[in-house]
Design an enzyme around this catalytic site. Structure first.
Site, mmCIF file in Angstrom:
data_model
loop_
_atom_site.group_PDB
_atom_site.id
_atom_site.type_symbol
_atom_site.label_atom_id
_atom_site.label_comp_id
_atom_site.label_asym_id
_atom_site.label_seq_id
_atom_site.Cartn_x
_atom_site.Cartn_y
_atom_site.Cartn_z
ATOM 1 N N THR A 124 -7.659 6.764 -29.547
ATOM 2 C CA THR A 124 -7.175 5.567 -28.611
ATOM 3 C C THR A 124 -7.550 3.937 -29.217
ATOM 4 O O THR A 124 -9.167 4.312 -29.310
ATOM 5 C CB THR A 124 -7.061 5.207 -27.377
ATOM 6 O OG1 THR A 124 -6.381 6.370 -26.500
ATOM 7 C CG2 THR A 124 -6.330 3.869 -26.978
ATOM 8 N N LYS A 147 -3.949 6.764 -31.692
ATOM 9 C CA LYS A 147 -2.340 6.459 -30.585
ATOM 10 C C LYS A 147 -3.319 4.529 -30.235
ATOM 11 O O LYS A 147 -3.948 4.859 -29.898
ATOM 12 C CB LYS A 147 -2.589 7.171 -28.829
ATOM 13 C CG LYS A 147 -2.644 6.797 -28.251
ATOM 14 C CD LYS A 147 -2.618 6.958 -26.966
ATOM 15 C CE LYS A 147 -1.756 6.876 -25.740
ATOM 16 N NZ LYS A 147 -1.421 7.263 -25.112
ATOM 17 N N LYS A 149 -2.502 1.211 -28.658
ATOM 18 C CA LYS A 149 -2.098 0.757 -27.790
ATOM 19 C C LYS A 149 -1.167 -1.233 -28.778
ATOM 20 O O LYS A 149 -1.922 -1.532 -29.315
ATOM 21 C CB LYS A 149 -3.132 -0.267 -26.726
ATOM 22 C CG LYS A 149 -4.304 1.471 -25.953
ATOM 23 C CD LYS A 149 -2.896 2.066 -24.908
ATOM 24 C CE LYS A 149 -3.310 2.741 -24.268
ATOM 25 N NZ LYS A 149 -2.595 3.918 -23.283
ATOM 26 N N GLU A 200 5.286 6.180 -26.843
ATOM 27 C CA GLU A 200 5.437 5.764 -25.920
ATOM 28 C C GLU A 200 5.697 4.637 -24.660
ATOM 29 O O GLU A 200 5.559 3.228 -25.347
ATOM 30 C CB GLU A 200 4.049 6.075 -25.432
ATOM 31 C CG GLU A 200 3.556 7.276 -25.347
ATOM 32 C CD GLU A 200 2.168 7.822 -25.116
ATOM 33 O OE1 GLU A 200 2.151 7.746 -23.503
ATOM 34 O OE2 GLU A 200 0.990 7.824 -25.110
ATOM 35 N N LYS A 245 0.080 13.840 -17.727
ATOM 36 C CA LYS A 245 -1.460 13.460 -16.754
ATOM 37 C C LYS A 245 -1.482 13.752 -15.172
ATOM 38 O O LYS A 245 -1.271 13.601 -14.325
ATOM 39 C CB LYS A 245 -1.326 11.620 -16.829
ATOM 40 C CG LYS A 245 -1.881 10.465 -17.938
ATOM 41 C CD LYS A 245 -1.763 9.374 -17.680
ATOM 42 C CE LYS A 245 -1.182 8.841 -19.264
ATOM 43 N NZ LYS A 245 -1.322 7.296 -19.375
ATOM 44 N N CYS A 273 -4.304 11.357 -20.512
ATOM 45 C CA CYS A 273 -5.225 10.858 -19.322
ATOM 46 C C CYS A 273 -6.076 9.550 -19.010
ATOM 47 O O CYS A 273 -4.853 8.291 -20.152
ATOM 48 C CB CYS A 273 -6.458 11.250 -20.021
ATOM 49 S SG CYS A 273 -7.729 10.824 -21.853
#
Length: 326
Positions: A124, A147, A149, A200, A245, A273
């Protein structure tokens, strides 16, 4: 007789962890331990703060089940005794761990799955300005799957900067519900040109109907909108992937059932997670054995991990050792 005890633990992050809802410098987790005949099963859960859960509430919920666990309640019983969430995840994980020790088998064998191999996990990159995110991506050079954000305005610039800094990396974007005032179809076409593979949760949970007519070349993945099988039906036609998750769905037992139900409906699966130690990630690893994407980097984002923590080899996370869990 089984004895259940629980506690709250605080773990510092290696650096501020920033998403569209704010920044974290630590994470508080709940740990459940179940002892029976000299054996110890352990499980960890991270309360879902945006659902109003807290470590204190999760701890109280775990402790409320001490009598049921002492009386022999098992994983299937928990699905009726407790709602989804971190508390049920912690107990469910401890029961899996205990059963594995009692039977002398690994948890994946109990789940009917083969011996696992190291698994590719996303890493991330926290939300920031384009330059900061590009620098973080460059620092993570060599990691195969990043990933990102995101936070709304300026997201395309952020992704473009990361792509320039990490031209060979695979990319996933996580909007964390921040695209309510953005042309989702347009930005998804732009992100497709930047080779983003998954987006997402573009809209706030409960407002997913806004995705019904969005024609996105990048698959959309439900995260905050999905907790357990109860929400699955209403997400059909709005998302092509689901982020499962264990802290949302309430443990590996429900996660495996949810993954099976999703795959039966032709949906792809990502396993994710919360911030957590390796004890929280170990059961998620088992669920991830049936997923198309895995995001299991929680321990990498902490200042330190537990003893016998998961081993990360480059972009891969290795199966948990028996000293840790399962």
């Amino acid at each position: 007789m089984r004895n259940l005890i629980a506690r709250i633990e605080r773990w510092e992050t290696a650096r501020p962890f920033v998403i569209s809802r704010g920044s974290k410098s630590h994470v508080d987790v709940v740990v459940a331990e179940i002892r029976e005949d000299g054996r110890l099963g352990r499980g960890e859960g991270t309360p879902i703060y945006y659902k109003g859960d807290t470590p204190e509430l999760a701890l109280a919920a775990i402790e409320s089940q001490a009598g049921a666990i002492a009386a022999g309640a098992g994983r299937a019983d928990l699905l009726d005794l407790m709602p989804p969430g971190a508390a049920r995840n912690a107990i469910d994980s401890a029961l899996w761990d205990l059963e594995a020790k009692v039977r002398g088998e690994r948890a994946w064998a109990l789940a009917g799955l083969p011996q696992p191999q190291p698994m590719l996990t996303a890493y991330t990159i926290s939300l920031g300005d384009p330059g900061t995110m590009a620098a973080a991506a460059k620092e993570a050079a060599g990691r195969e799957l990043l990933k990102l954000k995101l936070g709304g305005e300026g997201d395309l610039d952020r992704v473009a900067a990361v792509r320039r800094a990490a031209p060979d990396a695979r990319l996933i974007a996580d909007a964390n519900e921040s695209w309510e005032h953005i042309d989702i179809e347009k930005i998804c076409h732009d992100l497709h040109a930047l080779r983003v593979e998954l987006v997402e949760q573009p809209l706030p949970a409960g407002r997913d109907a806004g995705l019904l007519h969005v024609k996105s070349p990048v698959p959309l993945c439900a995260d905050e909108s999905l907790h357990s099988r109860a929400e699955l039906g209403e997400l059909i036609g709005r998302y092509r992937f689901l982020n499962v998750k264990l802290d949302k769905c309430g443990g590996l037992t429900e996660a495996l059932a949810l993954i099976h139900a999703a795959r039966q409906r032709g949906l792809g699966v990502m396993t994710g997670c919360m911030l957590s130690t390796s004890l929280g990630i170990a059961p998620a690893f088992v669920a991830s054995m049936q997923a198309g994407f895995a995001d299991l980097d929680g321990p990498l984002l902490l200042a330190k991990d537990r003893p016998h923590g998961l081993m990360f080899n480059g972009s891969d996370v290795c199966p948990p050792e028996v000293e840790l869990w399962g």
